[in-house]
Write an enzyme that holds these catalytic residues in place. Structure first.
Site, PDB file in Angstrom:
ATOM      1  N   CYS A   1      57.590  45.805  90.142  1.00  0.00           N
ATOM      2  CA  CYS A   1      56.547  44.175  89.817  1.00  0.00           C
ATOM      3  C   CYS A   1      56.521  42.636  90.771  1.00  0.00           C
ATOM      4  O   CYS A   1      57.134  42.332  91.066  1.00  0.00           O
ATOM      5  CB  CYS A   1      58.369  43.885  88.519  1.00  0.00           C
ATOM      6  SG  CYS A   1      57.456  42.051  87.447  1.00  0.00           S
TER       7      CYS A   1
ATOM      8  N   CYS B   1      57.395  39.326  89.196  1.00  0.00           N
ATOM      9  CA  CYS B   1      58.534  38.778  89.738  1.00  0.00           C
ATOM     10  C   CYS B   1      59.242  38.545  90.717  1.00  0.00           C
ATOM     11  O   CYS B   1      59.564  37.807  91.101  1.00  0.00           O
ATOM     12  CB  CYS B   1      59.521  40.382  88.786  1.00  0.00           C
ATOM     13  SG  CYS B   1      59.570  41.047  87.540  1.00  0.00           S
ATOM     14  N   ASP B   2      58.952  39.525  92.082  1.00  0.00           N
ATOM     15  CA  ASP B   2      59.169  39.727  93.548  1.00  0.00           C
ATOM     16  C   ASP B   2      58.014  38.815  94.327  1.00  0.00           C
ATOM     17  O   ASP B   2      58.162  39.007  95.838  1.00  0.00           O
ATOM     18  CB  ASP B   2      60.176  40.811  93.666  1.00  0.00           C
ATOM     19  CG  ASP B   2      61.024  41.298  92.486  1.00  0.00           C
ATOM     20  OD1 ASP B   2      61.580  40.498  92.193  1.00  0.00           O
ATOM     21  OD2 ASP B   2      60.452  42.374  91.817  1.00  0.00           O
TER      22      ASP B   2
END
Ligand code: NAP
Length: 337
Positions: free
Chosen positions: A150, A153-154
């Site tokens: 992701c 997200c990261d």
């Protein structure tokens, strides 16, 4: 919209509580939420059960540019709009985990982790899919330490760093473009000499100077030192040449696998594990419908998941009406509102 939290935390003695619904929707992505919206408009007693946050895969997408009516919208905002819209019809949402869906002659049953059993005339399975793993050494070991599925997200953790994206589909290219806004350098590793992604995404990737595409290349291993991921071993599938490419992060986008663990035995699935349905999104068991990325279909898009949800709810309303012996339950206009 009422969201009922698990009251006993799953720790107390299991209490078997039975109640009868018209439709139970399992999964809160675009397909499930659209099914919920249409089911409520059809005046069906409905509940949507989602173990995580509503929104599904799109909630973690950076930007959605192909949902009609929105030239560009973040995945989180679009999924929130779906949720609010379904909520405006007072759709009941349970934040719980479903552990089994059991077909029955009289009613179908949906069992929750708490032990609660919900009886229902119809079930809409909208459990979507999960990222496919590459299954190479280092992938599992360094997940969360440099390996990610992701970018939204990261990606933040790779500001000014070098990352590699594996895959050649829409997701890989979209996420590579997203990462190119954060990282210093993005390698896009693809096993063939042509991307599967749509033309418009391909063109954007080719025009982005921070992205370098490594064609005919596969990732063999993720390597790490005491700070986390430090390299990925690559192989050129044409020459057989192998080398270690120094990188700080590895983002893997090599497709999805359907989340079919709740699909009851006896429901027809294809060789890849996608549920086979008819044009009403009904499975091979009457009254059990499958929508969105779980269902076998030509293209997996948000708009199609939403359309599936609509189809399943309309067909479900008809199914419930017949089950109830002709009682009128479908209060939904069949022409556009
Ligand atoms: P996908 O279209 O199935 O693409 C998967 C990619 O990973 C392919 O390029 C495939 O290579 C590669 N791959 C698969 N297994 C591999 C392996 N073991 N090693 C190396 N490479 C491997 O999956 P996706 O990109 O996640 O997209 C899923 C669906 O969502 C698609 O229908 C897509 O159109 C849709 N989607 C749409 C959008 C959008 O419209 N904005 C955004 C995201 C996703 P090959 O090409 O060689 O098979």
């Amino acid at each position: 919209m009422p969201v009922n939290e698990n009251q006993n935390g799953g720790k107390e003695k299991l209490v078997q509580q039975e109640d009868l619904y018209d439709v139970v929707i399992v999964g809160g992505g675009p397909g499930g939420l659209t099914a919920g919206l249409y089911a409520m408009r059809a005046a069906l007693k409905s509940v949507l059960i989602e173990k995580g946050l509503p929104g599904g895969q799109i909630a973690i997408s950076d930007s959605v540019e192909n949902y009609p009516g929105f030239e560009s919208i973040s995945g989180f905002e679009l999924s929130d709009k779906f949720f609010q819209h379904a909520g405006s019809y007072d759709l009941e949402v349970l934040q719980e985990e479903v552990t089994s869906v059991d077909p029955g002659l009289e009613h179908h049953s949906v069992t929750l982790r708490t032990g609660r059993v919900i009886k229902t005339h119809a079930v809409v399975l909208a459990t979507g899919g999960s990222p496919r793993e590459l299954e190479i050494p280092g992938e599992k070991e360094y997940y969360g330490k440099g390996v990610s599925y992701c970018a939204t997200c990261d990606g933040f953790f790779f500001r000014g760093k070098t990352v590699v994206v594996v895959g050649g589909g829409d997701t890989a290219v979209e996420e590579a473009l997203y990462l190119s806004k954060i990282a210093e350098k993005v390698y896009l590793v693809h096993r063939r000499d042509a991307l599967r992604a749509s033309r418009i995404l391909q063109q954007r990737a080719m025009n982005e100077c921070k992205i370098e595409i490594l064609w005919n290349t596969v990732a063999l291993e993720v390597k790490a030192d005491e700070h986390g991921v430090c390299a990925v071993t690559l192989e050129n599938v044409q020459s057989g040449e192998q080398r270690d490419l120094p990188v700080d992060g590895v983002f893997i986008f090599v497709g999805f696998i359907p989340n079919n663990s709740l699909v009851p035995q006896g429901i027809k699935m294809n060789a890849d594990g996608y549920v086979v349905t008819d044009e009403k999104c009904e499975t091979s068991i009457s009254g059990i419908f499958a929508v969105g990325d779980l269902r076998e279909k030509y293209a997996r898009q948000i708009v199609i998941a939403a359309a599936d949800g609509c189809t399943a709810a309309l067909a479900g309303a008809h199914y419930v009406e017949v089950r109830k012996g002709g009682e009128t339950v479908c209060a939904m206009p069949v022409s556009p509102a």
